[in-house]
Design a protein around this motif. Sequence first.
Motif, PDB file in Angstrom:
ATOM      1  N   ARG A   7      -1.323  -9.641   8.173  1.00 59.90           N
ATOM      2  CA  ARG A   7      -0.334  -8.588   7.881  1.00 59.90           C
ATOM      3  C   ARG A   7       0.711  -9.073   6.870  1.00 59.90           C
ATOM      4  NH1 ARG A   7      -3.843  -5.553   9.428  1.00 59.90           N
ATOM      5  NH2 ARG A   7      -3.552  -3.839  10.863  1.00 59.90           N
ATOM      6  N   ASP A   8       0.850 -10.397   6.725  1.00 59.59           N
ATOM      7  CA  ASP A   8       1.840 -10.863   5.742  1.00 59.59           C
ATOM      8  C   ASP A   8       1.187 -11.401   4.460  1.00 59.59           C
ATOM      9  OD1 ASP A   8       0.754 -13.097   6.815  1.00 59.59           O
ATOM     10  OD2 ASP A   8       2.650 -14.060   7.364  1.00 59.59           O
ATOM     11  N   ALA A   9      -0.116 -11.176   4.298  1.00 63.39           N
ATOM     12  CA  ALA A   9      -0.790 -11.600   3.058  1.00 63.39           C
ATOM     13  C   ALA A   9      -0.287 -10.735   1.893  1.00 63.39           C
ATOM     14  CB  ALA A   9      -2.294 -11.422   3.208  1.00 63.39           C
ATOM     15  N   PRO A  10      -0.099 -11.342   0.707  1.00 61.52           N
ATOM     16  CA  PRO A  10       0.384 -10.545  -0.420  1.00 61.52           C
ATOM     17  C   PRO A  10      -0.692  -9.579  -0.932  1.00 61.52           C
ATOM     18  CG  PRO A  10       0.044 -12.845  -1.063  1.00 61.52           C
ATOM     19  CD  PRO A  10      -0.261 -12.758   0.389  1.00 61.52           C
ATOM     20  N   ILE A  11      -0.366  -8.308  -0.963  1.00 65.33           N
ATOM     21  CA  ILE A  11      -1.306  -7.287  -1.424  1.00 65.33           C
ATOM     22  C   ILE A  11      -0.691  -6.566  -2.614  1.00 65.33           C
ATOM     23  CG2 ILE A  11      -2.527  -5.176  -0.784  1.00 65.33           C
ATOM     24  CD1 ILE A  11      -2.457  -6.143   2.105  1.00 65.33           C
ATOM     25  N   TYR A  12      -1.366  -6.648  -3.736  1.00 59.74           N
ATOM     26  CA  TYR A  12      -0.826  -6.035  -4.959  1.00 59.74           C
ATOM     27  C   TYR A  12      -1.380  -4.624  -5.117  1.00 59.74           C
ATOM     28  CZ  TYR A  12      -0.241  -5.155  -9.992  1.00 59.74           C
ATOM     29  OH  TYR A  12       0.074  -4.592 -11.211  1.00 59.74           O
ATOM     30  N   SER A  22       1.232   5.285  -4.710  1.00 57.41           N
ATOM     31  CA  SER A  22       2.340   5.451  -3.765  1.00 57.41           C
ATOM     32  C   SER A  22       1.800   5.797  -2.373  1.00 57.41           C
ATOM     33  CB  SER A  22       3.348   6.495  -4.252  1.00 57.41           C
ATOM     34  OG  SER A  22       2.737   7.751  -4.435  1.00 57.41           O
ATOM     35  N   ALA A  23       0.693   6.529  -2.315  1.00 56.95           N
ATOM     36  CA  ALA A  23       0.096   6.855  -1.008  1.00 56.95           C
ATOM     37  C   ALA A  23      -0.494   5.592  -0.367  1.00 56.95           C
ATOM     38  CB  ALA A  23      -0.986   7.923  -1.174  1.00 56.95           C
ATOM     39  N   ILE A  24      -1.073   4.709  -1.180  1.00 59.31           N
ATOM     40  CA  ILE A  24      -1.616   3.448  -0.630  1.00 59.31           C
ATOM     41  C   ILE A  24      -0.477   2.599  -0.065  1.00 59.31           C
ATOM     42  CG2 ILE A  24      -2.773   1.271  -1.221  1.00 59.31           C
ATOM     43  CD1 ILE A  24      -4.431   2.864  -3.287  1.00 59.31           C
ATOM     44  N   VAL A  25       0.621   2.526  -0.803  1.00 57.75           N
ATOM     45  CA  VAL A  25       1.770   1.751  -0.307  1.00 57.75           C
ATOM     46  C   VAL A  25       2.255   2.332   1.024  1.00 57.75           C
ATOM     47  CG1 VAL A  25       4.193   1.138  -0.769  1.00 57.75           C
ATOM     48  CG2 VAL A  25       2.493   0.944  -2.600  1.00 57.75           C
ATOM     49  N   ARG A  26       2.359   3.664   1.113  1.00 64.46           N
ATOM     50  CA  ARG A  26       2.787   4.296   2.384  1.00 64.46           C
ATOM     51  C   ARG A  26       1.845   3.906   3.525  1.00 64.46           C
ATOM     52  NH1 ARG A  26       3.462   8.982  -0.702  1.00 64.46           N
ATOM     53  NH2 ARG A  26       1.583  10.004   0.060  1.00 64.46           N
ATOM     54  N   HIS A  29       2.228   0.258   4.616  1.00 68.38           N
ATOM     55  CA  HIS A  29       3.444   0.111   5.432  1.00 68.38           C
ATOM     56  C   HIS A  29       3.190   0.595   6.846  1.00 68.38           C
ATOM     57  CE1 HIS A  29       6.450  -1.479   2.807  1.00 68.38           C
ATOM     58  NE2 HIS A  29       6.308  -0.524   1.891  1.00 68.38           N
ATOM     59  N   THR A  30       2.555   1.768   6.948  1.00 66.06           N
ATOM     60  CA  THR A  30       2.296   2.347   8.272  1.00 66.06           C
ATOM     61  C   THR A  30       1.459   1.400   9.133  1.00 66.06           C
ATOM     62  OG1 THR A  30       2.305   4.519   7.286  1.00 66.06           O
ATOM     63  CG2 THR A  30       1.309   4.378   9.454  1.00 66.06           C
ATOM     64  N   LEU A  31       0.523   0.701   8.489  1.00 67.75           N
ATOM     65  CA  LEU A  31      -0.361  -0.189   9.241  1.00 67.75           C
ATOM     66  C   LEU A  31       0.267  -1.560   9.497  1.00 67.75           C
ATOM     67  CD1 LEU A  31      -3.752   0.709   7.542  1.00 67.75           C
ATOM     68  CD2 LEU A  31      -2.994   1.329   9.838  1.00 67.75           C
ATOM     69  N   CYS A 226      -9.046   3.942   1.130  1.00 70.00           N
ATOM     70  CA  CYS A 226      -8.874   2.690   0.366  1.00 70.00           C
ATOM     71  C   CYS A 226      -8.601   1.520   1.305  1.00 70.00           C
ATOM     72  CB  CYS A 226      -7.683   2.811  -0.593  1.00 70.00           C
ATOM     73  SG  CYS A 226      -7.950   3.926  -1.968  1.00 70.00           S
ATOM     74  N   VAL A 227      -7.669   1.713   2.230  1.00 68.21           N
ATOM     75  CA  VAL A 227      -7.314   0.614   3.125  1.00 68.21           C
ATOM     76  C   VAL A 227      -8.457   0.359   4.115  1.00 68.21           C
ATOM     77  CG1 VAL A 227      -5.615  -0.230   4.794  1.00 68.21           C
ATOM     78  CG2 VAL A 227      -4.859   1.140   2.838  1.00 68.21           C
TER      79      VAL A 227
END
Length: 334
Positions: A7-12, A22-26, A29-31, A226-227
């Motif tokens: 959960r703390d791995a850097p994801i670009y 922006s939907a992927i970022v949301r 965050h939710t996950l 995507c996720v």
Amino acid sequence: MNQSIDRDAPIYVAGNRGMVGSAIVRRLHTLGYTNIVTRDRASLDLLDQQAVRRFFREERPACVFLAAAKVGGIYANSTYPADFIYNNLLIETNVIHAAKEAGVDKLIFLGSSCIYPRDCPQPIREEYLLTGPLEKTNEPYAIAKIAGIKLCESYNRQYGTHYISLMPTNLYGPNDNYDLQTSHVLPALLRKAHEAKLRGDSKIVVWGSGTPRREFLYVDDMADACVFLMESGATEGIFNIGAGEDVTIRELAELIMRTVGFEGDIVFDTSKPDGTPRKLLSVDRMHMLGWRATTSLSDGIRRTHESYLAACGATSSHPDNDAVASELALCRDE
Ligand code: GDP
């Protein structure tokens, strides 16, 4: 098979200001993902190869979502073909190559359903890629996206990376581009119906004949896919992402008018192109993996309408029409 990602791995997320990014970022965050790396265009120009390489060397992301692209509707694609092919080729080659150099193992590349031949059988299966001529109105964009798929495949083959390509159907939702010259049909008709209602007009103009069929997917469903794929054990290949059903442009216009509460007529402007007659994706591959879209078209349009009104400041007219439109268009550009 699920692949656990810290959960703390850097994801670009490249293209985080656009509708999909922006939907992927949301969704991330939710996950509970806590280390989401983003850059706006001022701090990282994805057309600049050296800057992109530097960024990857410094940030060393574990995973990448490549949602940055120059995108637009049928009119924009016909008018600016050079911009569409040039920008998209550069963004893809810069990001995919720099990701490989920085040791990124998993990358999700986002394409579009227009990569498939214009007249291929429906629903469109992933195997139909490169089996026939493309639709002319967006061929340069489609060629750039096909190049992106081939980059992923080639890097996987030569370097053992796990780069996956997702082909979404027509997407819509919050943060879409509402500029009538460059947008896709759904946001364009939402805006036209909204403004016609405010002005008390008796009709809205819909381009083309109204008979082409299109499939629409709410962007949060796309982000979910995507996720889902990033976390899945999938390591290569193309995956269509769609809702599984399509409507005519006339039916879409009627649904939008009902949602907005505009009771006028539709006038078809047949001087504008219809584009490809039908574009319905087969989503069997994703269904086999256990993913399915969950938002109905009517719910998605209702939510999009709400976000549109909120972006308008819910005033009685589109606030500062041009400024908002161009701001959204710019966001969508990347
Ligand atoms: P396409 O899916 O790549 O063809 O892109 P669009 O979303 O731009 O267009 C889809 C269909 O909607 C085409 O047949 C357009 O002619 C039709 N359409 C009807 N009214 C509009 C409009 O106001 N804007 C756009 N972009 N397309 C429209």
